[in-house]
Design a protein around this motif. Structure first.
Motif, PDB file in Angstrom:
ATOM      1  N   ALA A  24       0.823  -1.209   0.000  1.00 36.63           N
ATOM      2  CA  ALA A  24       0.000   0.000   0.000  1.00 36.63           C
ATOM      3  C   ALA A  24       0.859   1.263   0.000  1.00 36.63           C
ATOM      4  O   ALA A  24       0.448   2.298  -0.516  1.00 36.63           O
ATOM      5  CB  ALA A  24      -0.943   0.002   1.206  1.00 36.63           C
ATOM      6  N   ALA A  25       2.071   1.175   0.555  1.00 34.54           N
ATOM      7  CA  ALA A  25       2.977   2.324   0.594  1.00 34.54           C
ATOM      8  C   ALA A  25       3.749   2.484  -0.722  1.00 34.54           C
ATOM      9  O   ALA A  25       4.523   3.421  -0.864  1.00 34.54           O
ATOM     10  CB  ALA A  25       3.956   2.177   1.760  1.00 34.54           C
ATOM     11  N   GLY A  26       3.552   1.558  -1.667  1.00 33.34           N
ATOM     12  CA  GLY A  26       4.169   1.695  -2.971  1.00 33.34           C
ATOM     13  C   GLY A  26       5.406   0.853  -3.205  1.00 33.34           C
ATOM     14  O   GLY A  26       6.036   0.963  -4.254  1.00 33.34           O
ATOM     15  N   ARG A  27       5.764   0.030  -2.243  1.00 36.15           N
ATOM     16  CA  ARG A  27       6.941  -0.824  -2.450  1.00 36.15           C
ATOM     17  C   ARG A  27       6.621  -1.928  -3.446  1.00 36.15           C
ATOM     18  O   ARG A  27       5.488  -2.399  -3.528  1.00 36.15           O
ATOM     19  CB  ARG A  27       7.407  -1.424  -1.133  1.00 36.15           C
ATOM     20  CG  ARG A  27       8.013  -0.382  -0.245  1.00 36.15           C
ATOM     21  CD  ARG A  27       8.733  -1.016   0.893  1.00 36.15           C
ATOM     22  NE  ARG A  27       9.302   0.025   1.744  1.00 36.15           N
ATOM     23  CZ  ARG A  27      10.022  -0.226   2.805  1.00 36.15           C
ATOM     24  NH1 ARG A  27      10.257  -1.464   3.163  1.00 36.15           N
ATOM     25  NH2 ARG A  27      10.511   0.757   3.517  1.00 36.15           N
ATOM     26  N   SER A  28       7.643  -2.332  -4.188  1.00 34.14           N
ATOM     27  CA  SER A  28       7.459  -3.364  -5.199  1.00 34.14           C
ATOM     28  C   SER A  28       8.779  -4.088  -5.439  1.00 34.14           C
ATOM     29  O   SER A  28       9.842  -3.479  -5.382  1.00 34.14           O
ATOM     30  CB  SER A  28       6.981  -2.740  -6.507  1.00 34.14           C
ATOM     31  OG  SER A  28       6.976  -3.694  -7.546  1.00 34.14           O
ATOM     32  N   ASN A  29       8.694  -5.362  -5.728  1.00 34.68           N
ATOM     33  CA  ASN A  29       9.872  -6.127  -6.114  1.00 34.68           C
ATOM     34  C   ASN A  29      10.002  -6.202  -7.631  1.00 34.68           C
ATOM     35  O   ASN A  29      10.938  -6.801  -8.140  1.00 34.68           O
ATOM     36  CB  ASN A  29       9.805  -7.543  -5.529  1.00 34.68           C
ATOM     37  CG  ASN A  29       9.857  -7.521  -4.017  1.00 34.68           C
ATOM     38  OD1 ASN A  29      10.294  -6.553  -3.416  1.00 34.68           O
ATOM     39  ND2 ASN A  29       9.400  -8.588  -3.394  1.00 34.68           N
ATOM     40  N   ALA A  30       9.062  -5.605  -8.350  1.00 39.17           N
ATOM     41  CA  ALA A  30       9.063  -5.639  -9.812  1.00 39.17           C
ATOM     42  C   ALA A  30       9.740  -4.386 -10.362  1.00 39.17           C
ATOM     43  O   ALA A  30       9.134  -3.564 -11.042  1.00 39.17           O
ATOM     44  CB  ALA A  30       7.636  -5.761 -10.321  1.00 39.17           C
ATOM     45  N   THR A  31      11.024  -4.233 -10.038  1.00 37.92           N
ATOM     46  CA  THR A  31      11.790  -3.065 -10.474  1.00 37.92           C
ATOM     47  C   THR A  31      13.167  -3.501 -10.936  1.00 37.92           C
ATOM     48  O   THR A  31      13.619  -4.611 -10.655  1.00 37.92           O
ATOM     49  CB  THR A  31      11.963  -2.043  -9.329  1.00 37.92           C
ATOM     50  OG1 THR A  31      12.691  -2.665  -8.266  1.00 37.92           O
ATOM     51  CG2 THR A  31      10.628  -1.544  -8.819  1.00 37.92           C
ATOM     52  N   GLY A  32      13.842  -2.609 -11.644  1.00 39.16           N
ATOM     53  CA  GLY A  32      15.201  -2.914 -12.086  1.00 39.16           C
ATOM     54  C   GLY A  32      15.836  -1.715 -12.741  1.00 39.16           C
ATOM     55  O   GLY A  32      15.269  -0.616 -12.779  1.00 39.16           O
ATOM     56  N   THR A  33      17.038  -1.931 -13.271  1.00 38.37           N
ATOM     57  CA  THR A  33      17.802  -0.905 -13.974  1.00 38.37           C
ATOM     58  C   THR A  33      18.196  -1.463 -15.329  1.00 38.37           C
ATOM     59  O   THR A  33      18.546  -2.640 -15.438  1.00 38.37           O
ATOM     60  CB  THR A  33      19.081  -0.549 -13.181  1.00 38.37           C
ATOM     61  OG1 THR A  33      18.712  -0.142 -11.874  1.00 38.37           O
ATOM     62  CG2 THR A  33      19.842   0.584 -13.838  1.00 38.37           C
ATOM     63  N   VAL A  34      18.136  -0.617 -16.348  1.00 39.05           N
ATOM     64  CA  VAL A  34      18.556  -1.029 -17.688  1.00 39.05           C
ATOM     65  C   VAL A  34      19.352   0.100 -18.329  1.00 39.05           C
ATOM     66  O   VAL A  34      19.003   1.276 -18.176  1.00 39.05           O
ATOM     67  CB  VAL A  34      17.352  -1.424 -18.573  1.00 39.05           C
ATOM     68  CG1 VAL A  34      16.376  -0.283 -18.755  1.00 39.05           C
ATOM     69  CG2 VAL A  34      17.822  -1.957 -19.925  1.00 39.05           C
ATOM     70  N   THR A  35      20.424  -0.266 -19.019  1.00 40.67           N
ATOM     71  CA  THR A  35      21.189   0.677 -19.833  1.00 40.67           C
ATOM     72  C   THR A  35      21.002   0.264 -21.282  1.00 40.67           C
ATOM     73  O   THR A  35      21.247  -0.905 -21.639  1.00 40.67           O
ATOM     74  CB  THR A  35      22.686   0.656 -19.455  1.00 40.67           C
ATOM     75  OG1 THR A  35      22.808   1.031 -18.080  1.00 40.67           O
ATOM     76  CG2 THR A  35      23.482   1.619 -20.323  1.00 40.67           C
ATOM     77  N   LEU A  36      20.565   1.205 -22.121  1.00 40.25           N
ATOM     78  CA  LEU A  36      20.318   0.893 -23.523  1.00 40.25           C
ATOM     79  C   LEU A  36      21.615   0.509 -24.220  1.00 40.25           C
ATOM     80  O   LEU A  36      22.672   1.108 -23.981  1.00 40.25           O
ATOM     81  CB  LEU A  36      19.671   2.085 -24.228  1.00 40.25           C
ATOM     82  CG  LEU A  36      18.336   2.564 -23.665  1.00 40.25           C
ATOM     83  CD1 LEU A  36      17.788   3.712 -24.504  1.00 40.25           C
ATOM     84  CD2 LEU A  36      17.325   1.433 -23.590  1.00 40.25           C
ATOM     85  N   ALA A  37      21.532  -0.493 -25.088  1.00 43.12           N
ATOM     86  CA  ALA A  37      22.689  -0.966 -25.836  1.00 43.12           C
ATOM     87  C   ALA A  37      23.177   0.115 -26.798  1.00 43.12           C
ATOM     88  O   ALA A  37      22.369   0.819 -27.407  1.00 43.12           O
ATOM     89  CB  ALA A  37      22.317  -2.229 -26.606  1.00 43.12           C
ATOM     90  N   THR A  38      24.484   0.245 -26.918  1.00 41.14           N
ATOM     91  CA  THR A  38      25.064   1.161 -27.913  1.00 41.14           C
ATOM     92  C   THR A  38      25.270   0.384 -29.210  1.00 41.14           C
ATOM     93  O   THR A  38      25.512  -0.821 -29.201  1.00 41.14           O
ATOM     94  CB  THR A  38      26.409   1.738 -27.430  1.00 41.14           C
ATOM     95  OG1 THR A  38      27.291   0.655 -27.143  1.00 41.14           O
ATOM     96  CG2 THR A  38      26.228   2.590 -26.189  1.00 41.14           C
ATOM     97  N   GLY A  39      25.138   1.080 -30.329  1.00 39.21           N
ATOM     98  CA  GLY A  39      25.337   0.441 -31.625  1.00 39.21           C
ATOM     99  C   GLY A  39      24.258  -0.548 -31.990  1.00 39.21           C
ATOM    100  O   GLY A  39      24.467  -1.428 -32.826  1.00 39.21           O
TER     101      GLY A  39
END
Length: 107
Positions: A24-39
């Motif tokens: 209810a406070a907005g926590r989630s385990n469905a998160t992550g980080t992505v860096t877009l591929a170059t080239g």
């Protein structure tokens, strides 16, 4: 921010309530980080946590760098495929490094 997930056999009401409060406070385990591929014009994201992404899920992005904000603002970045446990981002084929985003998965 991760959320506490009780086991299916949990009987302690305090642990179950804690889990509900965190959701209810907005926590989630469905998160992550992505860096877009170059080239490349696509980046495939496959989180290590199985079951986070399903057909119909919706990734939401927050840029972490100026390069990421510029990519998002260009209008050339979009989610082209969502499948079980993976999604694909189509974006500008660029040599620009550091286009890094946080993402959250809805649905």
């Amino acid at each position: 921010m991760t959320a506490y997930v009780p086991s299916v056999n949990e009987t302690d009401p305090k642990k179950i309530i804690l889990s509900l409060q965190q959701l209810a406070a907005g926590r989630s385990n469905a998160t992550g980080t992505v860096t877009l591929a170059t080239g490349s014009a696509t980046t495939v994201v496959t989180p290590t946590q199985s079951g986070m992404i399903a057909v119909g899920s919706q990734p939401i992005f927050t840029p972490l760098t100026a390069a990421a904000a510029a990519e998002l603002a260009s209008g050339n970045m979009y989610v082209s495929v969502v499948a079980k446990d993976t999604f694909t981002i189509t974006h500008t084929n660029s040599a620009t490094a550091g286009r890094t985003f946080l993402y959250a998965i809805l649905g």
